[in-house]
Design an enzyme around this catalytic site. Structure first.
Site, PDB file in Angstrom:
ATOM      1  N   CYS A  58       0.842  -1.210   0.000  1.00 51.14           N
ATOM      2  CA  CYS A  58       0.000   0.000   0.000  1.00 51.14           C
ATOM      3  C   CYS A  58       0.877   1.261   0.000  1.00 51.14           C
ATOM      4  CB  CYS A  58      -0.899  -0.001   1.228  1.00 51.14           C
ATOM      5  SG  CYS A  58      -2.022   1.414   1.270  1.00 51.14           S
ATOM      6  N   CYS A  62       0.649   4.795   6.916  1.00 50.50           N
ATOM      7  CA  CYS A  62       0.036   4.612   8.244  1.00 50.50           C
ATOM      8  C   CYS A  62       1.028   3.853   9.143  1.00 50.50           C
ATOM      9  CB  CYS A  62      -1.268   3.826   8.120  1.00 50.50           C
ATOM     10  SG  CYS A  62      -2.342   4.459   6.813  1.00 50.50           S
ATOM     11  N   CYS A  65       0.642   0.131  10.220  1.00 49.56           N
ATOM     12  CA  CYS A  65       0.115  -0.884   9.299  1.00 49.56           C
ATOM     13  C   CYS A  65       1.169  -1.788   8.655  1.00 49.56           C
ATOM     14  CB  CYS A  65      -0.706  -0.220   8.204  1.00 49.56           C
ATOM     15  SG  CYS A  65      -1.546  -1.456   7.182  1.00 49.56           S
ATOM     16  N   CYS A 102     -16.325  -9.111   5.774  1.00 48.05           N
ATOM     17  CA  CYS A 102     -15.697  -7.828   5.463  1.00 48.05           C
ATOM     18  C   CYS A 102     -14.446  -8.028   4.615  1.00 48.05           C
ATOM     19  CB  CYS A 102     -15.349  -7.125   6.766  1.00 48.05           C
ATOM     20  SG  CYS A 102     -14.574  -5.526   6.498  1.00 48.05           S
ATOM     21  N   CYS A 134     -19.394  -6.183   3.817  1.00 43.63           N
ATOM     22  CA  CYS A 134     -18.725  -4.946   4.191  1.00 43.63           C
ATOM     23  C   CYS A 134     -17.442  -4.872   3.387  1.00 43.63           C
ATOM     24  CB  CYS A 134     -18.424  -4.978   5.684  1.00 43.63           C
ATOM     25  SG  CYS A 134     -17.428  -3.584   6.238  1.00 43.63           S
ATOM     26  N   CYS A 194     -19.060   2.048   9.034  1.00 41.70           N
ATOM     27  CA  CYS A 194     -18.281   1.402  10.090  1.00 41.70           C
ATOM     28  C   CYS A 194     -17.031   2.259  10.244  1.00 41.70           C
ATOM     29  CB  CYS A 194     -17.937  -0.023   9.662  1.00 41.70           C
ATOM     30  SG  CYS A 194     -16.783  -0.837  10.784  1.00 41.70           S
ATOM     31  N   ARG A 266     -17.414  -2.579  18.259  1.00 37.16           N
ATOM     32  CA  ARG A 266     -16.675  -3.807  17.924  1.00 37.16           C
ATOM     33  C   ARG A 266     -15.334  -3.879  18.612  1.00 37.16           C
ATOM     34  NH1 ARG A 266     -18.682  -6.108  13.292  1.00 37.16           N
ATOM     35  NH2 ARG A 266     -20.361  -4.769  12.613  1.00 37.16           N
TER      36      ARG A 266
HETATM   37  N1  SAM Z   1      -6.596   0.461   3.214  1.00 39.23           N
HETATM   38  C1  SAM Z   1      -7.872   0.656   3.750  1.00 39.23           C
HETATM   39  C2  SAM Z   1      -7.917   1.750   4.785  1.00 39.23           C
HETATM   40  O1  SAM Z   1      -6.902   2.095   5.348  1.00 39.23           O
HETATM   41  O2  SAM Z   1      -9.009   2.258   5.022  1.00 39.23           O
HETATM   42  C3  SAM Z   1      -8.486  -0.596   4.343  1.00 39.23           C
HETATM   43  C4  SAM Z   1      -7.662  -1.568   5.145  1.00 39.23           C
HETATM   44  S1  SAM Z   1      -6.919  -0.954   6.662  1.00 39.23           S
HETATM   45  C5  SAM Z   1      -5.856  -2.264   7.085  1.00 39.23           C
HETATM   46  C6  SAM Z   1      -8.249  -0.996   7.840  1.00 39.23           C
HETATM   47  C7  SAM Z   1      -7.987  -0.537   9.240  1.00 39.23           C
HETATM   48  O3  SAM Z   1      -7.255  -1.520   9.956  1.00 39.23           O
HETATM   49  C8  SAM Z   1      -7.163   0.721   9.451  1.00 39.23           C
HETATM   50  O4  SAM Z   1      -7.921   1.872   9.291  1.00 39.23           O
HETATM   51  C9  SAM Z   1      -6.705   0.584  10.890  1.00 39.23           C
HETATM   52  O5  SAM Z   1      -7.596   1.233  11.754  1.00 39.23           O
HETATM   53  C10 SAM Z   1      -6.732  -0.933  11.117  1.00 39.23           C
HETATM   54  N2  SAM Z   1      -5.384  -1.462  11.364  1.00 39.23           N
HETATM   55  C11 SAM Z   1      -4.412  -1.659  10.449  1.00 39.23           C
HETATM   56  N3  SAM Z   1      -3.283  -2.132  11.009  1.00 39.23           N
HETATM   57  C12 SAM Z   1      -3.549  -2.254  12.339  1.00 39.23           C
HETATM   58  C13 SAM Z   1      -2.779  -2.686  13.448  1.00 39.23           C
HETATM   59  N4  SAM Z   1      -1.506  -3.063  13.326  1.00 39.23           N
HETATM   60  N5  SAM Z   1      -3.357  -2.699  14.666  1.00 39.23           N
HETATM   61  C14 SAM Z   1      -4.643  -2.287  14.806  1.00 39.23           C
HETATM   62  N6  SAM Z   1      -5.418  -1.875  13.788  1.00 39.23           N
HETATM   63  C15 SAM Z   1      -4.882  -1.837  12.567  1.00 39.23           C
HETATM   64  C1  DTB Z   2     -10.963  -2.368  11.694  1.00 39.71           C
HETATM   65  O1  DTB Z   2     -11.168  -1.319  12.336  1.00 39.71           O
HETATM   66  N1  DTB Z   2     -10.170  -3.343  12.090  1.00 39.71           N
HETATM   67  C2  DTB Z   2     -10.090  -4.381  11.079  1.00 39.71           C
HETATM   68  C3  DTB Z   2     -11.134  -3.916  10.049  1.00 39.71           C
HETATM   69  N2  DTB Z   2     -11.505  -2.636  10.528  1.00 39.71           N
HETATM   70  C4  DTB Z   2     -10.812  -3.883   8.624  1.00 39.71           C
HETATM   71  C5  DTB Z   2      -8.707  -4.564  10.564  1.00 39.71           C
HETATM   72  C6  DTB Z   2      -7.688  -4.841  11.628  1.00 39.71           C
HETATM   73  C7  DTB Z   2      -6.379  -5.104  10.982  1.00 39.71           C
HETATM   74  C8  DTB Z   2      -5.311  -5.489  11.966  1.00 39.71           C
HETATM   75  C9  DTB Z   2      -3.996  -5.704  11.331  1.00 39.71           C
HETATM   76  C10 DTB Z   2      -3.940  -6.821  10.318  1.00 39.71           C
HETATM   77  O2  DTB Z   2      -4.436  -7.939  10.580  1.00 39.71           O
HETATM   78  O3  DTB Z   2      -3.360  -6.616   9.262  1.00 39.71           O
HETATM   79 FE1  SF4 Z   3      -2.771   1.180   3.384  1.00 38.63          FE
HETATM   80 FE2  SF4 Z   3      -2.636   0.006   5.738  1.00 38.63          FE
HETATM   81 FE3  SF4 Z   3      -2.982   2.622   5.617  1.00 38.63          FE
HETATM   82 FE4  SF4 Z   3      -4.992   0.949   4.832  1.00 38.63          FE
HETATM   83  S1  SF4 Z   3      -4.180   1.184   6.885  1.00 38.63           S
HETATM   84  S2  SF4 Z   3      -4.259   2.808   3.788  1.00 38.63           S
HETATM   85  S3  SF4 Z   3      -3.769  -0.728   3.985  1.00 38.63           S
HETATM   86  S4  SF4 Z   3      -1.166   1.500   4.909  1.00 38.63           S
END
Ligand code: SAM
Ligand code: DTB
Ligand code: SF4
Length: 330
Positions: A58, A62, A65, A102, A134, A194, A266
């Protein structure tokens, strides 16, 4: 259950949120549980299953992530999954009791063309099984939101993650306003929202409550509020963050329940690091949904057996598929 909207407020202040959050723990939990009972079956928890349909690489930065291309985390990348695989995963999710499926994609935004068309196909596929669909695909334009809705997408996940003040510490490649614009597009297209955030990124209590104030004061409160506890992934800038105080997390759940009494709250990422006792307190504080299965998007999650056992020990139960909003195909 009652249907008047009088208990929904959209003018919360930071001070009010702090006053709720800071009261003695028993008072806070009693009030949150009372609000919860007014609006929900306090013994019921709903389950959603997550599937990463496009993983890694990506362009966003973030800091939490594992899927960001900016960090070396060892996550294996793949393009949009084929419909047969997604269908099989969704069928399995339904069999094990999830009412919502989802699909997540590691994109900054959805690009029209091949990828988006493939996603629309996946949405139709999952909907046909009789699950609430979702998606979480990054930023959406108005017309993309409309097309997703028409394909049968019920909810869209797009998190604000933290307070507007702390946001810049975590993400530099897009703004809070970008996020709010997508949420508006989702709403206008008629999907449910959500939207939540993450605890444990070095933010203060004020930032956690600042997020709740943002969520509660949206023109319409999100139907679903995911509260994630940071999953610390090696290679990300936040991998060495400290632990979250479990009682502070429970307080936040209770405050979310009081500020957004009709929303599903959630317990999302981070349950691997939560004790059963902490989760039990979260349910008492008004959490009423979890992500089920052994994997979130890329990181581990407690399995079905563990969650079933926890429900039994608590005398609680999971929501049945027949109670979800999608008619179950005969
Ligand atoms: N790329 C899209 C976005 O950012 O909206 C969708 C996927 S993203 C992985 C969805 C959500 O997962 C993020 O907004 C974040 O709140 C959560 N998330 C990602 N990595 C995480 C982590 N290491 N621990 C907790 N929540 C995480
Ligand atoms: C949300 O708030 N938490 C979920 C869902 N929306 C998409 C994602 C959590 C991702 C945690 C890190 C991972 O498994 O990559
Ligand atoms: Fe990309 Fe992860 Fe950020 Fe979603 S949360 S925009 S997958 S870097």
């Amino acid at each position: 259950m009652h249907n008047d909207a009088q208990d929904i407020r959209s003018n919360w202040t930071a001070d009010e949120a702090m006053a709720l959050y800071s009261q003695p723990f028993p008072d806070l939990l009693f009030k949150a549980q009372t609000a919860h009972r007014k609006n929900f079956d306090p013994l019921e928890v709903q389950r959603s299953t997550l599937l990463s349909v496009k993983t890694g690489g990506c362009p966003e930065d973030c800091a939490y992530c594992p899927q960001s291309a900016h960090y070396k985390t060892g996550v294996e990348r793949h393009g949009v999954l084929p419909p047969e695989i997604v269908r099989a995963k969704a069928e399995k999710a339904k069999e094990s009791g999830s009412t919502r499926f989802c699909m997540g994609a590691a994109w900054r935004e959805v690009k029209d063309g091949k990828d988006f068309d493939a996603i629309l196909g996946l949405v139709k596929e999952v909907k046909s099984i009789g699950l609430e669909v979702c998606c979480t695909l990054g930023m959406l334009t108005e017309s993309q939101a409309q097309r997703l809705k028409e394909a049968g997408c019920y909810a869209y996940n797009h998190n604000l993650d933290t307070s507007p003040e702390y946001y810049g510490e975590i993400i530099s490649t897009r703004t809070y306003e970008d996020r709010l614009r997508t949420l508006e597009n989702v709403r206008n297209a008629g999907m449910t929202v959500c939207c939540g955030g993450i605890v444990g990124m070095g933010e203060g209590v004020k930032d956690r409550l600042g997020l709740l104030v943002q969520l509660a004061n949206q023109p319409q409160q999100p139907e679903s509020v995911p509260l994630n506890m940071l999953v610390k992934v090696e290679g990300t800038p936040l991998s060495k963050e400290g632990e979250v105080d479990p009682l502070a997390f429970v307080r936040l759940v209770a405050t979310a329940r009081l500020m957004m009494p009709r929303s599903m709250v959630r317990l999302s990422a981070g349950r691997m690091e939560m004790s059963d006792e902490m989760q039990a307190l979260c349910f008492v504080a008004g959490a009423n949904s979890i992500f089920a299965g052994e994997k979130l998007l890329t990181t581990p999650n407690p399995g079905e057996d563990h969650d079933n056992e926890l429900m039994t020990r608590l005398g609680m139960h999971f929501r049945e598929i027949k109670e979800c909003s999608v008619p179950v195909a005969a």
